[in-house]
Motif scaffolding. Structure first.
Motif, PDB file in Angstrom:
ATOM      1  N   LEU A 111       9.297  29.071 -10.401  1.00 37.00           N
ATOM      2  CA  LEU A 111       9.007  28.505 -11.723  1.00 37.00           C
ATOM      3  C   LEU A 111       9.897  29.161 -12.785  1.00 37.00           C
ATOM      4  O   LEU A 111      10.477  28.491 -13.643  1.00 37.00           O
ATOM      5  CB  LEU A 111       7.528  28.730 -12.065  1.00 37.00           C
ATOM      6  CG  LEU A 111       7.053  28.074 -13.352  1.00 37.00           C
ATOM      7  CD1 LEU A 111       7.122  26.555 -13.217  1.00 37.00           C
ATOM      8  CD2 LEU A 111       5.622  28.501 -13.694  1.00 37.00           C
ATOM      9  N   PHE A 112      10.017  30.480 -12.701  1.00 39.72           N
ATOM     10  CA  PHE A 112      10.874  31.193 -13.656  1.00 39.72           C
ATOM     11  C   PHE A 112      12.312  30.672 -13.596  1.00 39.72           C
ATOM     12  O   PHE A 112      12.930  30.387 -14.616  1.00 39.72           O
ATOM     13  CB  PHE A 112      10.847  32.699 -13.368  1.00 39.72           C
ATOM     14  CG  PHE A 112      11.822  33.495 -14.208  1.00 39.72           C
ATOM     15  CD1 PHE A 112      11.511  33.836 -15.518  1.00 39.72           C
ATOM     16  CD2 PHE A 112      13.042  33.911 -13.677  1.00 39.72           C
ATOM     17  CE1 PHE A 112      12.407  34.568 -16.290  1.00 39.72           C
ATOM     18  CE2 PHE A 112      13.947  34.638 -14.447  1.00 39.72           C
ATOM     19  CZ  PHE A 112      13.617  34.969 -15.759  1.00 39.72           C
ATOM     20  N   PHE A 113      12.844  30.537 -12.387  1.00 39.83           N
ATOM     21  CA  PHE A 113      14.237  30.091 -12.283  1.00 39.83           C
ATOM     22  C   PHE A 113      14.399  28.613 -12.638  1.00 39.83           C
ATOM     23  O   PHE A 113      15.454  28.207 -13.124  1.00 39.83           O
ATOM     24  CB  PHE A 113      14.813  30.417 -10.901  1.00 39.83           C
ATOM     25  CG  PHE A 113      15.068  31.890 -10.736  1.00 39.83           C
ATOM     26  CD1 PHE A 113      16.079  32.510 -11.452  1.00 39.83           C
ATOM     27  CD2 PHE A 113      14.266  32.666  -9.907  1.00 39.83           C
ATOM     28  CE1 PHE A 113      16.306  33.880 -11.333  1.00 39.83           C
ATOM     29  CE2 PHE A 113      14.480  34.040  -9.782  1.00 39.83           C
ATOM     30  CZ  PHE A 113      15.502  34.648 -10.498  1.00 39.83           C
ATOM     31  N   GLY A 159       4.145  35.515  -6.189  1.00 42.66           N
ATOM     32  CA  GLY A 159       5.543  35.599  -6.606  1.00 42.66           C
ATOM     33  C   GLY A 159       6.370  34.421  -6.102  1.00 42.66           C
ATOM     34  O   GLY A 159       7.341  34.009  -6.738  1.00 42.66           O
ATOM     35  N   GLN A 160       5.963  33.885  -4.945  1.00 45.94           N
ATOM     36  CA  GLN A 160       6.735  32.772  -4.397  1.00 45.94           C
ATOM     37  C   GLN A 160       6.493  31.476  -5.155  1.00 45.94           C
ATOM     38  O   GLN A 160       7.169  30.481  -4.929  1.00 45.94           O
ATOM     39  CB  GLN A 160       6.411  32.569  -2.912  1.00 45.94           C
ATOM     40  CG  GLN A 160       7.149  33.574  -2.051  1.00 45.94           C
ATOM     41  CD  GLN A 160       6.722  33.469  -0.615  1.00 45.94           C
ATOM     42  OE1 GLN A 160       5.557  33.714  -0.288  1.00 45.94           O
ATOM     43  NE2 GLN A 160       7.657  33.108   0.255  1.00 45.94           N
ATOM     44  N   ILE A 161       5.511  31.496  -6.056  1.00 45.92           N
ATOM     45  CA  ILE A 161       5.303  30.334  -6.925  1.00 45.92           C
ATOM     46  C   ILE A 161       5.853  30.611  -8.317  1.00 45.92           C
ATOM     47  O   ILE A 161       6.569  29.800  -8.900  1.00 45.92           O
ATOM     48  CB  ILE A 161       3.799  29.987  -7.010  1.00 45.92           C
ATOM     49  CG1 ILE A 161       3.294  29.648  -5.602  1.00 45.92           C
ATOM     50  CG2 ILE A 161       3.557  28.844  -7.977  1.00 45.92           C
ATOM     51  CD1 ILE A 161       1.803  29.621  -5.475  1.00 45.92           C
ATOM     52  N   ILE A 198      16.161  29.369  -7.498  1.00 46.39           N
ATOM     53  CA  ILE A 198      14.870  28.685  -7.402  1.00 46.39           C
ATOM     54  C   ILE A 198      14.429  28.717  -5.941  1.00 46.39           C
ATOM     55  O   ILE A 198      13.283  29.029  -5.618  1.00 46.39           O
ATOM     56  CB  ILE A 198      14.987  27.213  -7.871  1.00 46.39           C
ATOM     57  CG1 ILE A 198      15.399  27.156  -9.335  1.00 46.39           C
ATOM     58  CG2 ILE A 198      13.662  26.472  -7.648  1.00 46.39           C
ATOM     59  CD1 ILE A 198      15.686  25.747  -9.846  1.00 46.39           C
ATOM     60  N   PHE A 199      15.373  28.436  -5.061  1.00 48.69           N
ATOM     61  CA  PHE A 199      15.051  28.352  -3.634  1.00 48.69           C
ATOM     62  C   PHE A 199      14.967  29.726  -2.997  1.00 48.69           C
ATOM     63  O   PHE A 199      14.137  29.964  -2.124  1.00 48.69           O
ATOM     64  CB  PHE A 199      16.084  27.468  -2.940  1.00 48.69           C
ATOM     65  CG  PHE A 199      16.076  26.077  -3.514  1.00 48.69           C
ATOM     66  CD1 PHE A 199      15.153  25.142  -3.054  1.00 48.69           C
ATOM     67  CD2 PHE A 199      16.921  25.715  -4.553  1.00 48.69           C
ATOM     68  CE1 PHE A 199      15.089  23.873  -3.607  1.00 48.69           C
ATOM     69  CE2 PHE A 199      16.871  24.444  -5.110  1.00 48.69           C
ATOM     70  CZ  PHE A 199      15.951  23.524  -4.639  1.00 48.69           C
ATOM     71  N   ILE A 200      15.835  30.626  -3.474  1.00 45.83           N
ATOM     72  CA  ILE A 200      15.784  31.979  -2.921  1.00 45.83           C
ATOM     73  C   ILE A 200      14.429  32.618  -3.236  1.00 45.83           C
ATOM     74  O   ILE A 200      13.789  33.224  -2.376  1.00 45.83           O
ATOM     75  CB  ILE A 200      16.938  32.822  -3.489  1.00 45.83           C
ATOM     76  CG1 ILE A 200      18.281  32.237  -3.019  1.00 45.83           C
ATOM     77  CG2 ILE A 200      16.802  34.284  -3.068  1.00 45.83           C
ATOM     78  CD1 ILE A 200      19.490  32.868  -3.644  1.00 45.83           C
TER      79      ILE A 200
END
Ligand code: TRP
Length: 449
Positions: free
Chosen positions: A312-314, A306-308, A124-126
């Protein structure tokens, strides 16, 4: 005698959709999005996918129906459910050991499941802080190379699991799955569309759906069958425990179809989201457990916002993992608390602690123990996964099928089935009596003898 012992009740699912949501929550998880694509990848694609689908239909679905029948009939944790239904069918109470093996398998699976889910949390953080370059396999290697990092996230995930199970069935589990599972579905579809547009879609489709049986071995069969059990969450009492909380007016067969279809759909969607990216960015389809992390991160890095969307995906993947991990813990916790051995909360703490300790071995097998082999050239994590997915779950499932097919009183079964098309009933019974147990036996035989 003991038959009438009043066991503590666990509450029930409130609302028409809660069972389906909770059971799909149990089914849909890392097995679909992490496990299925990487196993299809290492096993050459199409043929594995086809055998997997066959196992779902021929073995998984009939056994899922059987597990729920036992659970709902008894209304207890798997150990007591097996015992009770065996007594009501004038059979030996030794059948309860199917429940015990389930509790054991659940702890083993939870131990490594939490480590992998921890990696999702970490991602999530990566994903929030990385952009631009295509993520390389080296990046995944650096994440898993630190034992402390893996242990940290493993601890967080296990704690969350224990907290939710402690809260009990309707407040803890029922509530969470309602919003987050549908969200995961929407995001998966988004990722598929992204992969169709930006990835090498045709190569991915060929890889996933054009079967090449020339390389199929008995090991491919066993892995596909293990994956089917794992993905549906069968053979250890998860769905039996959930069935115990299902109200009598729900139809077991249609619910099972729904859950199995949703689960299969998510696995296939994950494959269609991941492989086009893999081929477009020249990554290796057979690279193993890092597959989803490397490919999805690459996609997010290239994508606008992508950074949002990445985090969200993870997040959603972690939630999907949580709604599965709780079902791994539930059979043991339900047993201990209904027997009055310990409170629900205490039982959840103790069993999850056991799983946490075992999980340390799996976390270390990504780094300092990576050369340390236990069963036939498998490291610690792979050995536990092998014993559970490919032995305990199919074995548990086979016994459940044999029990329902041959030993459970027929009137009890028809009671639970409710109104069902007689042809469908006959078919199901035929599969439970013969096809499912014989298929498992055949695959075991091919592989081990
Ligand atoms: N089905 C889940 C997944 O695919 C994991 C899981 C939940 C499971 N309950 C289970 C696996 C019971 C085996 C047995 O991620």
């Amino acid at each position: 005698m003991e038959i009438e012992k009043q066991l503590k009740s666990h509450g029930a699912w409130i609302g028409k959709w809660t069972f389906i949501l909770a059971a799909s929550g149990s089914a849909v998880g890392l097995g679909n999005i992490w496990g299925f694509p990487y196993k299809a990848g290492t096993n050459g694609g199409g043929a594995f996918v086809l055998i997997y689908l066959g196992c779902i239909l021929v073995i998984g679905l009939p056994i899922m129906i059987s597990e729920i029948i036992i659970g709902r009939r008894a209304g207890n944790s798997p150990v007591n459910a097996m015992r009770r239904v065996a007594i009501d069918s004038n059979q030996s109470t030794l059948w309860r050991f199917v429940g015990w093996s389930g509790i054991f398998a659940g702890v083993l699976i939870l131990s490594f499941y939490s480590v992998i889910a921890g990696i999702c949390l970490n991602y999530i953080f990566i994903a929030a802080s990385s952009s631009g370059a295509i993520s390389s396999p080296d990046q995944f290697s650096s994440v898993i190379s630190s034992p402390l990092n893996l242990l940290f996230w493993h601890t967080i995930f296990m704690t969350l699991t224990a907290l939710i199970v402690s809260a009990g069935i309707k407040d803890g589990i029922g509530r969470m799955v309602k919003i987050l599972m549908p969200m995961l579905g929407v995001l998966m579809i988004f990722m598929v569309i992204y992969a169709m547009i930006n990835g090498d879609f045709s190569q991915a489709m060929t890889f996933l759906f054009a079967p090449d049986f020339s390389n199929v071995t008995s090991d491919t069969l066993l892995q596909a069958m293990g994956q089917a059990f794992f993905s549906l969450g069968l053979g250890m009492g998860s769905i039996m425990a959930y069935g115990a909380y299902m109200s009598k007016d729900q139809n077991i067969v249609t619910n099972s179809f729904t859950v199995a279809s949703l689960d299969t759909l998510v696995a296939i969607l994950a494959g269609i989201a991941i492989f086009p990216i893999i081929f477009a960015f020249s990554l290796e389809p057979n690279s193993g457990p890092g597959l989803v992390f490397v490919s999805m991160l690459s996609a997010f890095n290239q994508m606008q916002f992508g950074q949002i969307i990445g985090p969200l995906f993870f997040i959603l993947l972690s939630v999907a993992a949580l709604s599965s991990s709780i079902s791994l813990l539930e059979p043991g916790v339900a047993y201990m608390s209904e027997e009055g051995i310990l409170s629900r909360k205490r039982s959840a703490q103790i069993i999850s602690f056991l799983a946490w300790v075992l999980g340390i071995g799996s976390a270390l097998s990504f780094n300092i123990w990576s050369d340390y082999q236990i069963i036939a050239e498998r490291n610690f994590l792979d050995s536990i996964e092998f014993v559970t997915n490919q032995i305990l779950l199919p074995l548990g499932g086979m016994f459940i099928a044999i029990f329902v097919g041959w030993f459970m009183k027929k009137s009890l079964i028809t009671d639970e089935m409710g109104s069902i098309n007689p042809v469908l009933f006959f078919l199901w019974r035929f599969f439970v009596k013969f096809i499912a147990p014989l298929s498992v036996a055949y695959i075991f035989y091919k592989q081990f003898f």
